[in-house]
Scaffold this motif. Sequence first.
Motif, PDB file in Angstrom:
ATOM      1  N   LEU A 261      31.637  16.766  20.707  1.00 22.96           N
ATOM      2  CA  LEU A 261      30.704  15.661  20.510  1.00 22.96           C
ATOM      3  C   LEU A 261      31.479  14.356  20.399  1.00 22.96           C
ATOM      4  O   LEU A 261      32.468  14.265  19.673  1.00 22.96           O
ATOM      5  CB  LEU A 261      29.883  15.897  19.236  1.00 22.96           C
ATOM      6  CG  LEU A 261      28.833  14.850  18.925  1.00 22.96           C
ATOM      7  CD1 LEU A 261      27.763  14.835  20.017  1.00 22.96           C
ATOM      8  CD2 LEU A 261      28.205  15.129  17.583  1.00 22.96           C
ATOM      9  N   LYS A 262      31.028  13.343  21.114  1.00 27.74           N
ATOM     10  CA  LYS A 262      31.689  12.041  21.095  1.00 27.74           C
ATOM     11  C   LYS A 262      30.761  11.016  20.460  1.00 27.74           C
ATOM     12  O   LYS A 262      29.541  11.095  20.590  1.00 27.74           O
ATOM     13  CB  LYS A 262      32.018  11.586  22.515  1.00 27.74           C
ATOM     14  CG  LYS A 262      32.942  12.504  23.262  1.00 27.74           C
ATOM     15  CD  LYS A 262      33.131  12.010  24.678  1.00 27.74           C
ATOM     16  CE  LYS A 262      33.894  13.013  25.507  1.00 27.74           C
ATOM     17  NZ  LYS A 262      33.929  12.629  26.916  1.00 27.74           N
ATOM     18  N   VAL A 263      31.337  10.025  19.778  1.00 25.16           N
ATOM     19  CA  VAL A 263      30.555   8.948  19.172  1.00 25.16           C
ATOM     20  C   VAL A 263      29.829   8.170  20.261  1.00 25.16           C
ATOM     21  O   VAL A 263      28.698   7.729  20.086  1.00 25.16           O
ATOM     22  CB  VAL A 263      31.473   8.020  18.330  1.00 25.16           C
ATOM     23  CG1 VAL A 263      30.696   6.829  17.802  1.00 25.16           C
ATOM     24  CG2 VAL A 263      32.102   8.792  17.205  1.00 25.16           C
ATOM     25  N   ARG A 264      30.469   8.029  21.419  1.00 24.31           N
ATOM     26  CA  ARG A 264      29.868   7.328  22.563  1.00 24.31           C
ATOM     27  C   ARG A 264      28.532   7.966  22.945  1.00 24.31           C
ATOM     28  O   ARG A 264      27.572   7.275  23.274  1.00 24.31           O
ATOM     29  CB  ARG A 264      30.850   7.370  23.731  1.00 24.31           C
ATOM     30  CG  ARG A 264      30.347   6.756  24.986  1.00 24.31           C
ATOM     31  CD  ARG A 264      31.422   6.864  26.090  1.00 24.31           C
ATOM     32  NE  ARG A 264      30.968   6.292  27.309  1.00 24.31           N
ATOM     33  CZ  ARG A 264      31.042   5.007  27.610  1.00 24.31           C
ATOM     34  NH1 ARG A 264      31.584   4.169  26.727  1.00 24.31           N
ATOM     35  NH2 ARG A 264      30.602   4.544  28.752  1.00 24.31           N
ATOM     36  N   ASP A 265      28.476   9.281  22.884  1.00 27.33           N
ATOM     37  CA  ASP A 265      27.240   9.983  23.212  1.00 27.33           C
ATOM     38  C   ASP A 265      26.172   9.774  22.143  1.00 27.33           C
ATOM     39  O   ASP A 265      24.982   9.698  22.446  1.00 27.33           O
ATOM     40  CB  ASP A 265      27.501  11.477  23.397  1.00 27.33           C
ATOM     41  CG  ASP A 265      28.383  11.756  24.598  1.00 27.33           C
ATOM     42  OD1 ASP A 265      28.414  10.924  25.527  1.00 27.33           O
ATOM     43  OD2 ASP A 265      29.040  12.816  24.602  1.00 27.33           O
ATOM     44  N   LEU A 266      26.578   9.689  20.885  1.00 32.66           N
ATOM     45  CA  LEU A 266      25.622   9.483  19.800  1.00 32.66           C
ATOM     46  C   LEU A 266      24.919   8.129  19.894  1.00 32.66           C
ATOM     47  O   LEU A 266      23.752   7.998  19.563  1.00 32.66           O
ATOM     48  CB  LEU A 266      26.317   9.602  18.444  1.00 32.66           C
ATOM     49  CG  LEU A 266      26.729  11.001  18.018  1.00 32.66           C
ATOM     50  CD1 LEU A 266      27.498  10.939  16.710  1.00 32.66           C
ATOM     51  CD2 LEU A 266      25.520  11.889  17.871  1.00 32.66           C
ATOM     52  N   PHE A 267      25.647   7.109  20.341  1.00 35.88           N
ATOM     53  CA  PHE A 267      25.081   5.761  20.440  1.00 35.88           C
ATOM     54  C   PHE A 267      24.548   5.435  21.839  1.00 35.88           C
ATOM     55  O   PHE A 267      24.182   4.291  22.107  1.00 35.88           O
ATOM     56  CB  PHE A 267      26.120   4.721  20.018  1.00 35.88           C
ATOM     57  CG  PHE A 267      26.406   4.741  18.544  1.00 35.88           C
ATOM     58  CD1 PHE A 267      25.446   4.333  17.639  1.00 35.88           C
ATOM     59  CD2 PHE A 267      27.619   5.189  18.076  1.00 35.88           C
ATOM     60  CE1 PHE A 267      25.707   4.360  16.279  1.00 35.88           C
ATOM     61  CE2 PHE A 267      27.886   5.216  16.724  1.00 35.88           C
ATOM     62  CZ  PHE A 267      26.921   4.798  15.814  1.00 35.88           C
ATOM     63  N   CYS A 268      24.504   6.426  22.710  1.00 31.68           N
ATOM     64  CA  CYS A 268      23.958   6.259  24.068  1.00 31.68           C
ATOM     65  C   CYS A 268      24.625   5.099  24.809  1.00 31.68           C
ATOM     66  O   CYS A 268      23.966   4.279  25.448  1.00 31.68           O
ATOM     67  CB  CYS A 268      22.457   6.064  24.032  1.00 31.68           C
ATOM     68  SG  CYS A 268      21.575   7.376  23.190  1.00 31.68           S
TER      69      CYS A 268
END
Length: 76
Positions: free
Chosen positions: A12-19
């Motif tokens: 899981l990446k932070v980039r994916d969490l914040f779209c």
Amino acid sequence: PHTPAPAKGLPLKVRDLFCADAFALLRLRHFLIFALCATLISIPLGTYYAFTASWLADAGIREVSTLMSLGQMSEI
């Protein structure tokens, strides 16, 4: 058919969490204009949905929900 998620098993990446990839689309001029117009149109719609029922009731309309449903169908 077997259709696993494309990112299954990846960390899981932070980039994916914040779209972040979705916000990158705002660099495209036509998408930016679309997003701005959609946002600006949503402002009066929020007011409409919040206050129209009480305004119609105060105006003496008995079937407020029916009238508002007709208004929503006209938007479609």
